[in-house]
Design a protein around this motif. Structure first.
Motif, PDB file in Angstrom:
ATOM      1  N   GLY A 194       0.812  -1.200   0.000  1.00  0.00           N
ATOM      2  CA  GLY A 194       0.000   0.000   0.000  1.00  0.00           C
ATOM      3  C   GLY A 194       0.850   1.256   0.000  1.00  0.00           C
ATOM      4  O   GLY A 194       1.945   1.279   0.563  1.00  0.00           O
ATOM      5  N   ARG A 195       0.346   2.274  -0.651  1.00  0.00           N
ATOM      6  CA  ARG A 195       1.015   3.572  -0.673  1.00  0.00           C
ATOM      7  C   ARG A 195      -0.046   4.652  -0.618  1.00  0.00           C
ATOM      8  O   ARG A 195      -0.953   4.699  -1.447  1.00  0.00           O
ATOM      9  CB  ARG A 195       1.826   3.723  -1.965  1.00  0.00           C
ATOM     10  CG  ARG A 195       2.605   5.023  -2.045  1.00  0.00           C
ATOM     11  CD  ARG A 195       3.175   5.241  -3.445  1.00  0.00           C
ATOM     12  NE  ARG A 195       2.189   5.786  -4.353  1.00  0.00           N
ATOM     13  CZ  ARG A 195       1.836   5.248  -5.502  1.00  0.00           C
ATOM     14  NH1 ARG A 195       2.365   4.110  -5.883  1.00  0.00           N
ATOM     15  NH2 ARG A 195       0.932   5.811  -6.273  1.00  0.00           N
ATOM     16  N   ASN A 196       0.023   5.487   0.391  1.00  0.00           N
ATOM     17  CA  ASN A 196      -0.904   6.600   0.524  1.00  0.00           C
ATOM     18  C   ASN A 196      -0.108   7.871   0.762  1.00  0.00           C
ATOM     19  O   ASN A 196       0.663   7.963   1.716  1.00  0.00           O
ATOM     20  CB  ASN A 196      -1.893   6.359   1.675  1.00  0.00           C
ATOM     21  CG  ASN A 196      -2.860   5.234   1.344  1.00  0.00           C
ATOM     22  OD1 ASN A 196      -2.576   4.073   1.601  1.00  0.00           O
ATOM     23  ND2 ASN A 196      -3.985   5.570   0.751  1.00  0.00           N
ATOM     24  N   GLU A 197      -0.326   8.839  -0.125  1.00  0.00           N
ATOM     25  CA  GLU A 197       0.509  10.034  -0.156  1.00  0.00           C
ATOM     26  C   GLU A 197      -0.288  11.261   0.273  1.00  0.00           C
ATOM     27  O   GLU A 197      -1.488  11.385  -0.011  1.00  0.00           O
ATOM     28  CB  GLU A 197       1.045  10.231  -1.583  1.00  0.00           C
ATOM     29  CG  GLU A 197       2.048  11.349  -1.742  1.00  0.00           C
ATOM     30  CD  GLU A 197       2.613  11.392  -3.156  1.00  0.00           C
ATOM     31  OE1 GLU A 197       3.483  12.237  -3.415  1.00  0.00           O
ATOM     32  OE2 GLU A 197       2.187  10.574  -4.000  1.00  0.00           O
ATOM     33  N   ALA A 198       0.380  12.193   0.962  1.00  0.00           N
ATOM     34  CA  ALA A 198      -0.244  13.469   1.315  1.00  0.00           C
ATOM     35  C   ALA A 198      -0.655  14.193   0.040  1.00  0.00           C
ATOM     36  O   ALA A 198       0.098  14.212  -0.946  1.00  0.00           O
ATOM     37  CB  ALA A 198       0.730  14.322   2.119  1.00  0.00           C
ATOM     38  N   SER A 199      -1.844  14.772   0.028  1.00  0.00           N
ATOM     39  CA  SER A 199      -2.365  15.413  -1.168  1.00  0.00           C
ATOM     40  C   SER A 199      -2.474  16.922  -0.974  1.00  0.00           C
ATOM     41  O   SER A 199      -3.103  17.395  -0.021  1.00  0.00           O
ATOM     42  CB  SER A 199      -3.744  14.861  -1.515  1.00  0.00           C
ATOM     43  OG  SER A 199      -4.315  15.591  -2.589  1.00  0.00           O
ATOM     44  N   ARG A 200      -1.878  17.656  -1.883  1.00  0.00           N
ATOM     45  CA  ARG A 200      -2.000  19.110  -1.833  1.00  0.00           C
ATOM     46  C   ARG A 200      -3.326  19.587  -2.411  1.00  0.00           C
ATOM     47  O   ARG A 200      -3.566  20.795  -2.503  1.00  0.00           O
ATOM     48  CB  ARG A 200      -0.816  19.763  -2.554  1.00  0.00           C
ATOM     49  CG  ARG A 200       0.491  19.546  -1.818  1.00  0.00           C
ATOM     50  CD  ARG A 200       1.652  20.309  -2.437  1.00  0.00           C
ATOM     51  NE  ARG A 200       2.896  19.979  -1.741  1.00  0.00           N
ATOM     52  CZ  ARG A 200       3.310  20.578  -0.633  1.00  0.00           C
ATOM     53  NH1 ARG A 200       2.575  21.537  -0.100  1.00  0.00           N
ATOM     54  NH2 ARG A 200       4.438  20.218  -0.060  1.00  0.00           N
ATOM     55  N   ARG A 201      -4.176  18.665  -2.793  1.00  0.00           N
ATOM     56  CA  ARG A 201      -5.561  19.044  -3.128  1.00  0.00           C
ATOM     57  C   ARG A 201      -6.330  19.369  -1.859  1.00  0.00           C
ATOM     58  O   ARG A 201      -7.256  20.172  -1.872  1.00  0.00           O
ATOM     59  CB  ARG A 201      -6.279  17.896  -3.846  1.00  0.00           C
ATOM     60  CG  ARG A 201      -5.797  17.602  -5.252  1.00  0.00           C
ATOM     61  CD  ARG A 201      -6.708  16.564  -5.891  1.00  0.00           C
ATOM     62  NE  ARG A 201      -8.073  17.071  -5.998  1.00  0.00           N
ATOM     63  CZ  ARG A 201      -9.148  16.291  -6.157  1.00  0.00           C
ATOM     64  NH1 ARG A 201      -8.999  14.969  -6.197  1.00  0.00           N
ATOM     65  NH2 ARG A 201     -10.347  16.819  -6.253  1.00  0.00           N
ATOM     66  N   TYR A 202      -5.974  18.698  -0.763  1.00  0.00           N
ATOM     67  CA  TYR A 202      -6.758  18.795   0.465  1.00  0.00           C
ATOM     68  C   TYR A 202      -6.079  19.610   1.555  1.00  0.00           C
ATOM     69  O   TYR A 202      -6.737  20.125   2.453  1.00  0.00           O
ATOM     70  CB  TYR A 202      -7.032  17.392   1.027  1.00  0.00           C
ATOM     71  CG  TYR A 202      -7.621  16.450   0.007  1.00  0.00           C
ATOM     72  CD1 TYR A 202      -8.753  16.797  -0.736  1.00  0.00           C
ATOM     73  CD2 TYR A 202      -7.056  15.211  -0.233  1.00  0.00           C
ATOM     74  CE1 TYR A 202      -9.286  15.936  -1.676  1.00  0.00           C
ATOM     75  CE2 TYR A 202      -7.594  14.328  -1.166  1.00  0.00           C
ATOM     76  CZ  TYR A 202      -8.706  14.708  -1.883  1.00  0.00           C
ATOM     77  OH  TYR A 202      -9.237  13.843  -2.808  1.00  0.00           O
ATOM     78  N   ILE A 203      -4.744  19.695   1.523  1.00  0.00           N
ATOM     79  CA  ILE A 203      -4.033  20.399   2.578  1.00  0.00           C
ATOM     80  C   ILE A 203      -3.052  21.386   1.977  1.00  0.00           C
ATOM     81  O   ILE A 203      -2.588  21.216   0.851  1.00  0.00           O
ATOM     82  CB  ILE A 203      -3.266  19.423   3.501  1.00  0.00           C
ATOM     83  CG1 ILE A 203      -2.278  18.578   2.680  1.00  0.00           C
ATOM     84  CG2 ILE A 203      -4.216  18.546   4.291  1.00  0.00           C
ATOM     85  CD1 ILE A 203      -1.356  17.734   3.538  1.00  0.00           C
ATOM     86  N   THR A 204      -2.761  22.428   2.700  1.00  0.00           N
ATOM     87  CA  THR A 204      -1.755  23.395   2.271  1.00  0.00           C
ATOM     88  C   THR A 204      -0.497  23.162   3.090  1.00  0.00           C
ATOM     89  O   THR A 204      -0.033  24.028   3.833  1.00  0.00           O
ATOM     90  CB  THR A 204      -2.268  24.835   2.432  1.00  0.00           C
ATOM     91  OG1 THR A 204      -2.754  25.005   3.768  1.00  0.00           O
ATOM     92  CG2 THR A 204      -3.380  25.117   1.441  1.00  0.00           C
ATOM     93  N   LEU A 205       0.028  21.945   2.983  1.00  0.00           N
ATOM     94  CA  LEU A 205       1.275  21.576   3.646  1.00  0.00           C
ATOM     95  C   LEU A 205       2.373  22.518   3.184  1.00  0.00           C
ATOM     96  O   LEU A 205       2.516  22.793   1.991  1.00  0.00           O
ATOM     97  CB  LEU A 205       1.626  20.132   3.275  1.00  0.00           C
ATOM     98  CG  LEU A 205       2.859  19.502   3.912  1.00  0.00           C
ATOM     99  CD1 LEU A 205       2.605  19.263   5.397  1.00  0.00           C
ATOM    100  CD2 LEU A 205       3.180  18.180   3.216  1.00  0.00           C
ATOM    101  N   HIS A 206       3.150  23.036   4.144  1.00  0.00           N
ATOM    102  CA  HIS A 206       4.190  23.988   3.767  1.00  0.00           C
ATOM    103  C   HIS A 206       5.171  23.333   2.796  1.00  0.00           C
ATOM    104  O   HIS A 206       5.713  22.257   3.086  1.00  0.00           O
ATOM    105  CB  HIS A 206       4.950  24.481   5.003  1.00  0.00           C
ATOM    106  CG  HIS A 206       6.061  25.436   4.656  1.00  0.00           C
ATOM    107  ND1 HIS A 206       5.827  26.734   4.256  1.00  0.00           N
ATOM    108  CD2 HIS A 206       7.412  25.267   4.613  1.00  0.00           C
ATOM    109  CE1 HIS A 206       6.973  27.336   4.004  1.00  0.00           C
ATOM    110  NE2 HIS A 206       7.952  26.463   4.212  1.00  0.00           N
ATOM    111  N   PRO A 207       5.415  23.943   1.649  1.00  0.00           N
ATOM    112  CA  PRO A 207       6.330  23.340   0.677  1.00  0.00           C
ATOM    113  C   PRO A 207       7.778  23.397   1.157  1.00  0.00           C
ATOM    114  O   PRO A 207       8.279  24.452   1.538  1.00  0.00           O
ATOM    115  CB  PRO A 207       6.135  24.202  -0.574  1.00  0.00           C
ATOM    116  CG  PRO A 207       4.853  24.935  -0.359  1.00  0.00           C
ATOM    117  CD  PRO A 207       4.755  25.150   1.118  1.00  0.00           C
ATOM    118  N   ASP A 208       8.432  22.253   1.142  1.00  0.00           N
ATOM    119  CA  ASP A 208       9.868  22.166   1.401  1.00  0.00           C
ATOM    120  C   ASP A 208      10.533  21.640   0.136  1.00  0.00           C
ATOM    121  O   ASP A 208       9.943  20.840  -0.602  1.00  0.00           O
ATOM    122  CB  ASP A 208      10.159  21.224   2.575  1.00  0.00           C
ATOM    123  CG  ASP A 208       9.631  21.759   3.886  1.00  0.00           C
ATOM    124  OD1 ASP A 208       9.821  22.961   4.158  1.00  0.00           O
ATOM    125  OD2 ASP A 208       9.034  20.974   4.649  1.00  0.00           O
TER     126      ASP A 208
END
Length: 265
Positions: free
Chosen positions: A127-141
Motif C-alpha cells: 500500500g502507498r498513501n501520499e499526502a495530497s496538496r488538493r486537500y491540505i496546504t502543507l508547507h512546501p519544502d
C-alpha cells in the motif's frame, strides 16, 4: 530500535508499524511440514538465507512493515515502481511490461488503475498513501543538494563525481532562486482565493518534498533494498534505502542480513 532517520536537508524515514518478523517467514516456510518455532535458532537463519539465495519468496510475504517517508518527488516516483511481493494485478503487470491475455485479465477482476483500482482491487499486498496538496496546504519544502554531481562519461543515466565549486555554487544559487519565487507565487495564489489543487501548479515538481506511507511485505522490502543499496543506485534514493534498512533491520535481522552485507560490498 531507531524509529526515525533524517535524510538530506529536510527528509526522513520513520517506522510506523509492523506485523511479524523473521519467525513469520520461517514458520511459513515450514508450514508444509506442519512445523512451528517460537524462537529463532541458527538453523532457522540458515533456512532464511537458503530461501533468499534460491528465489523461494513466498515465505517472505507473511510479514509486513509500514514506514512514513518524506522525500523529493524525484525519489518518490522512482520508489513507487517497487511492487514485488504484491498481488500481481493487471496494473502491476503493465508496470513490469508483462502482457496478460484479455481472458486472464477478467479472471483477476481488474477494472482500474492505481493502488486502489476499481471495485476495491489493487496491489493487495502493498500500500502507498501520499499526502495530497488538493486537500491540505502543507508547507512546501524543497530538496537542495549539498553536492552537485557531473554527468557520466559513458552512460545516459547516473552521475560522476562532484562538479567544480564555482558550478556547484551557481547551481545552488539558481535552485534557491527558483524555489523562492515558486513559493511566493504559490502563497499568492492561495491568498488570492485560488484552490489548493491548482495553486500547487506553481511549485517545481522534482525538488519538492512529498510525504507518504508505504506498507510492504518483507519480500517487497528485500527487493527494494537489494536494488537501491548498491553503489550504482542514484545517490539520493540510496540514502533513503540506507535509512529504511536502519529502521527495519531490528525487526527482520536474519531476513535482511544478506542485503546488509551486500550494501557494504
Amino acid at each position: 530500535m531507531q524509529e526515525l532517520v533524517l535524510v538530506g536537508n529536510d527528509g526522513y524515514v520513520k517506522l510506523v508499524d509492523w506485523m511479524g518478523g523473521d519467525i513469520s517467514a520461517v514458520n511459513a516456510a515450514r508450514a508444509s511440514y506442519m512445523k512451528e518455532i517460537r524462537e529463532m535458532r541458527p538453523a532457522d537463519e540458515r533456512l532464511l538465507s537458503f530461501l533468499s539465495e534460491n528465489g523461494h519468496t513466498s515465505p517472505f510475504r507473511h510479514a509486513f512493515v509500514t514506514v512514513e517517508i518524506k522525500a523529493p518527488i524525484m525519489v518518490a516516483r522512482q520508489w513507487f515502481k517497487y511492487r514485488v511481493g504484491s498481488a500481481h494485478t493487471g496494473d502491476t503487470a503493465e508496470l513490469l511490461g508483462i502482457e496478460i491475455p484479455p481472458e486472464f485479465l477478467a479472471a483477476i477482476a481488474w477494472g482500474g488503475q492505481g493502488d486502489d483500482g476499481a471495485h476495491g482491487f489493487g496491489d493487495l499486498l502493498q500500500g502507498r498513501n501520499e499526502a495530497s496538496r488538493r486537500y491540505i496546504t502543507l508547507h512546501p519544502d524543497f530538496y537542495i543538494p549539498s553536492i552537485w554531481r557531473g554527468a557520466p562519461a559513458s552512460s545516459k543515466q547516473g552521475s560522476s563525481g562532484a562538479v567544480p565549486e564555482n558550478i556547484s555554487s551557481e547551481a545552488t544559487k539558481r535552485l534557491l532562486e527558483i524555489t523562492s519565487a515558486a513559493l511566493d507565487a504559490y502563497e499568492w495564489a492561495l491568498s488570492a482565493g485560488i484552490c489548493a489543487e491548482q495553486a500547487r501548479l506553481f511549485l517545481p515538481a522534482y525538488s519538492l518534498y512529498t510525504v507518504w506511507r508505504w506498507t510492504a511485505s518483507l519480500q517487497s522490502l528485500q527487493h527494494f533494498l537489494s536494488q537501491r543499496l548498491g553503489h550504482d543506485a542514484q545517490s539520493e534514493i540510496r540514502e533513503y534505502a540506507e535509512a529504511v534498512l536502519r529502521v527495519t533491520e531490528p525487526i527482520f535481522p536474519a531476513s535482511l542480513k544478506k542485503i546488509k552485507e551486500f550494501s557494504r560490498e
